[in-house]
Design an enzyme around this catalytic site. Structure first.
Site, PDB file in Angstrom:
ATOM      1  N   TYR A 158       0.535  -1.223   0.075  1.00 26.63           N
ATOM      2  CA  TYR A 158      -0.198  -0.290  -0.369  1.00 26.63           C
ATOM      3  C   TYR A 158       0.773   1.329   0.258  1.00 26.63           C
ATOM      4  O   TYR A 158       1.646   1.187   0.354  1.00 26.63           O
ATOM      5  CB  TYR A 158      -0.704   0.001   1.411  1.00 26.63           C
ATOM      6  CG  TYR A 158      -1.892  -1.345   1.376  1.00 26.63           C
ATOM      7  CD1 TYR A 158      -2.503  -1.910   0.103  1.00 26.63           C
ATOM      8  CD2 TYR A 158      -2.466  -1.445   2.448  1.00 26.63           C
ATOM      9  CE1 TYR A 158      -2.984  -2.745   0.120  1.00 26.63           C
ATOM     10  CE2 TYR A 158      -2.996  -2.289   2.318  1.00 26.63           C
ATOM     11  CZ  TYR A 158      -3.325  -3.216   1.360  1.00 26.63           C
ATOM     12  OH  TYR A 158      -4.537  -4.099   1.906  1.00 26.63           O
ATOM     13  N   LEU A 160     -23.277  -1.320  -1.359  1.00 28.58           N
ATOM     14  CA  LEU A 160     -24.045  -2.310  -0.841  1.00 28.58           C
ATOM     15  C   LEU A 160     -24.518  -1.257   0.501  1.00 28.58           C
ATOM     16  O   LEU A 160     -24.789  -1.830   1.935  1.00 28.58           O
ATOM     17  CB  LEU A 160     -23.883  -3.525  -0.031  1.00 28.58           C
ATOM     18  CG  LEU A 160     -23.870  -4.571  -1.052  1.00 28.58           C
ATOM     19  CD1 LEU A 160     -22.811  -5.795  -0.387  1.00 28.58           C
ATOM     20  CD2 LEU A 160     -25.498  -4.876  -1.388  1.00 28.58           C
TER      21      LEU A 160
END
Length: 304
Positions: A51, A204
């Site tokens: 990352y 969602l």
């Protein structure tokens, strides 16, 4: 916040984990988010050497200074970074044992609670990779290890041949692939699942319709754009103890007994507080769980 045992380890992780990839590169902002997470009962932090080309680990290290004993720290290894920002898969014993030292330096700690293989293929030197993690355990550099993977054939090999305590995998109402053969297998072997993607990139979440308009035009996994819209419409019509779609989605990811924690990424304290509120929602009943399944697809893995 509820804590669950990770596999057969001595690690007890909060049912909501903090995915650190979204923290950004502002150290002060990251510290604020991490501090709030810990104050709210989150003890499981997940990062990776990949990352931001290692910068994320460094930011996490600065953010947990003085708080190390309050957290379960997880990071990942296996992707070899080049100077130009590109990377290639490199799960060799030598590389893993070399990279753990760099992760420890960036994280400003002398041990990692959970060290995870960041991927994996069936053509890897799996026994050699396992040896690397076992060596690091013996040396006290890591406490336990796991794998982050969505490949059933790879996961099965680690279940048979290693002492992994966890598998991190994508799992949500829109990505039910682990249900076919992974969740029960891992539960039977006392290996915990740590989920990612419970809110499916926001499709969602409580802002699902807006997100689908922006991100779902080309579909998502086996779902077409129209199917995404229809599914969300149907999900929003279900009244499960008055829960929001975000709460329902997160509780769905946590429902199976194999799942110890759902890792969610946030980029602000506000997002974090909203996610924490979600975990206080009532747990799904089996009837609720089955009702949600009837609205979505039981898709299967295509890559093994």
């Amino acid at each position: 916040m509820k804590k669950n045992r990770l596999g057969q380890s001595n690690l007890y992780v909060s049912e909501l984990g903090l995915g650190c990839m979204s923290l950004g590169t502002n150290v002060n902002k990251a510290k604020e988010i991490v501090t709030e997470a810990i104050d709210q009962g989150i003890n499981y932090l997940d990062t990776a050497d990949l990352y931001d080309q290692g910068e994320n680990e460094a930011i996490v290290g600065k953010s947990i200074k003085g708080k190390r004993d309050q957290i379960i720290l997880a990071t990942k290894v296996g992707n070899h970074l080049n100077d130009d920002g590109s990377w290639f898969w490199h799960p060799s014993k030598a590389y893993i044992k070399e990279q753990v030292k760099r992760s420890l330096q960036r994280l400003e700690t002398d041990y990692i609670d959970l060290y995870q293989l960041h991927g994996g293929t069936i053509d890897d030197p799996i026994d050699e990779t396992i040896e690397a993690f076992e060596d690091l355990k013996q040396e006290g550099v890591i406490r336990y290890y796991g794998i982050s993977s969505i490949r059933p054939n790879v996961i099965k090999e680690y279940v048979k041949r290693s002492s992994i305590v966890s598998v991190m995998m994508q799992y949500s109402l829109l990505d039910r692939r682990p249900e076919e053969e992974m969740l029960n297998l891992l539960a039977e072997n006392n290996i915990s699942v740590v989920t990612r993607g419970a809110l499916a990139k926001g499709m969602l979440s409580d802002h699902a319709k807006k997100v689908i308009e922006n991100k779902g035009r080309d579909g998502y996994l086996d779902y077409s754009y129209q199917e995404l819209k229809d599914v969300v419409e149907n999900l929003e019509q279900i009244d499960i103890s008055g829960q929001s779609l975000s709460a329902t989605s997160l509780q769905y990811a946590l429902h199976h007994k194999a799942v110890a924690s759902a890792v969610t990424g946030v980029s602000s304290v506000e997002q974090l507080k909203n996610n924490i509120t979600i975990t206080n929602s009532p747990k799904l009943t089996d009837a609720d769980y089955q009702k949600l399944q009837s609205i979505t697809k039981a898709i299967t893995y295509q890559k093994y």
